[in-house]
Design a protein around this motif. Structure first.
Motif, mmCIF file in Angstrom:
data_model
loop_
_atom_site.group_PDB
_atom_site.id
_atom_site.type_symbol
_atom_site.label_atom_id
_atom_site.label_comp_id
_atom_site.label_asym_id
_atom_site.label_seq_id
_atom_site.Cartn_x
_atom_site.Cartn_y
_atom_site.Cartn_z
ATOM 1 N N ALA A 23 1.210 -1.366 -0.108
ATOM 2 C CA ALA A 23 -0.127 -0.304 0.246
ATOM 3 C C ALA A 23 0.837 1.545 -0.019
ATOM 4 N N VAL A 24 1.830 1.396 0.480
ATOM 5 C CA VAL A 24 2.739 2.152 1.036
ATOM 6 C C VAL A 24 3.974 2.623 -0.685
ATOM 7 N N ALA A 25 4.128 1.275 -0.945
ATOM 8 C CA ALA A 25 4.360 1.487 -2.420
ATOM 9 C C ALA A 25 3.536 1.927 -3.174
ATOM 10 N N CYS A 26 2.534 1.571 -3.646
ATOM 11 C CA CYS A 26 1.474 1.578 -4.501
ATOM 12 C C CYS A 26 0.960 3.289 -4.074
ATOM 13 N N LEU A 27 0.983 3.837 -2.879
ATOM 14 C CA LEU A 27 0.852 5.777 -2.649
ATOM 15 C C LEU A 27 2.231 6.350 -4.163
ATOM 16 N N ALA A 28 3.048 5.531 -3.218
ATOM 17 C CA ALA A 28 4.074 6.432 -3.575
ATOM 18 C C ALA A 28 4.459 6.508 -4.826
ATOM 19 N N GLU A 29 3.787 5.947 -5.865
ATOM 20 C CA GLU A 29 3.650 5.175 -7.133
ATOM 21 C C GLU A 29 3.111 6.310 -7.737
#
Length: 207
Positions: free
Chosen positions: A35-41
């Motif tokens: 979820a963190v990676a998706c939000l950042a990207e």
């Protein structure tokens, strides 16, 4: 029913070797990291439960077992980000800080990396999502208090001194601003000059 991805099959094989409680914890951890990676990207619009589940290598049903709604998932993700930020900051100085400039640089670094970028996307989404706004506001207030407390400790600040508390908070506000600017351009030279100036301000105010 949809087909099972290769990532999901690999994750399931790894999970099968773990006790049930550990499997659940491992799945939750993968979902939060995804979820963190998706939000950042991809920002809020591109970060659906299905996208996070696919990235984590689990089924959408497994994701919804841990997080009933999208808001639950991403609020937990930002809380995870906050914990990671605190852990990362403390890990830099396991024996206590000796260099104030190093502390200021570390604090600024928290606001110029992917963890802050992920939190920022959620803040933007919370402006327009009525269900999300109060949860993110409450969480960020708690994160802010914790970050301030850690900064006071690492900087050796005595908040009974006039202006000390406001100066520490100003440092964190400045770091957040540099984090926002870093979304558009990586201006490390200017950032280093700003950090050097803030060290002088801190030395004058904190002693």
């Amino acid at each position: 029913m949809g087909s099972v991805s290769t990532d999901e099959r690999q994750a399931e094989r790894v999970d099968e070797r773990l006790p049930k409680q550990d499997r659940s914890r491992a799945t939750r951890q993968r979902l939060l990291e995804a979820a963190v990676a998706c939000l950042a990207e991809h920002g809020w619009a591109g970060s659906t439960v299905a996208a996070v589940a696919e990235r984590a290598g689990v089924s959408r049903g497994a994701a919804q077992h841990h997080f009933r709604t999208r808001e639950d998932l991403f609020t937990a993700a930002v809380e995870y980000v906050a914990e990671e930020r605190s852990t990362a900051l403390r890990a830099l100085f396991p024996d206590g800080p000796t260099d104030r400039r190093a502390v200021v640089s570390a604090l600024v670094g928290l606001y110029t990396g992917p963890l802050f970028r992920a939190a920022l996307h959620l803040w933007v989404a919370a402006c327009d999502e009525d269900q999300l706004r109060p949860r993110v506001t409450e969480l960020e207030a708690r994160v802010g208090r914790e970050t301030h407390r850690i900064a006071v400790e690492l900087l050796g600040a005595d908040e009974s001194r006039p202006g000390a508390r406001e100066t520490v908070q100003g440092l964190l506000d400045m770091a957040r601003g540099l984090g926002l600017a870093n979304l558009l351009t990586d201006d490390r030279g200017r950032r280093e000059r700003v950090v050097a100036q803030w060290v002088k301000v801190l030395d004058e105010t904190l002693g």
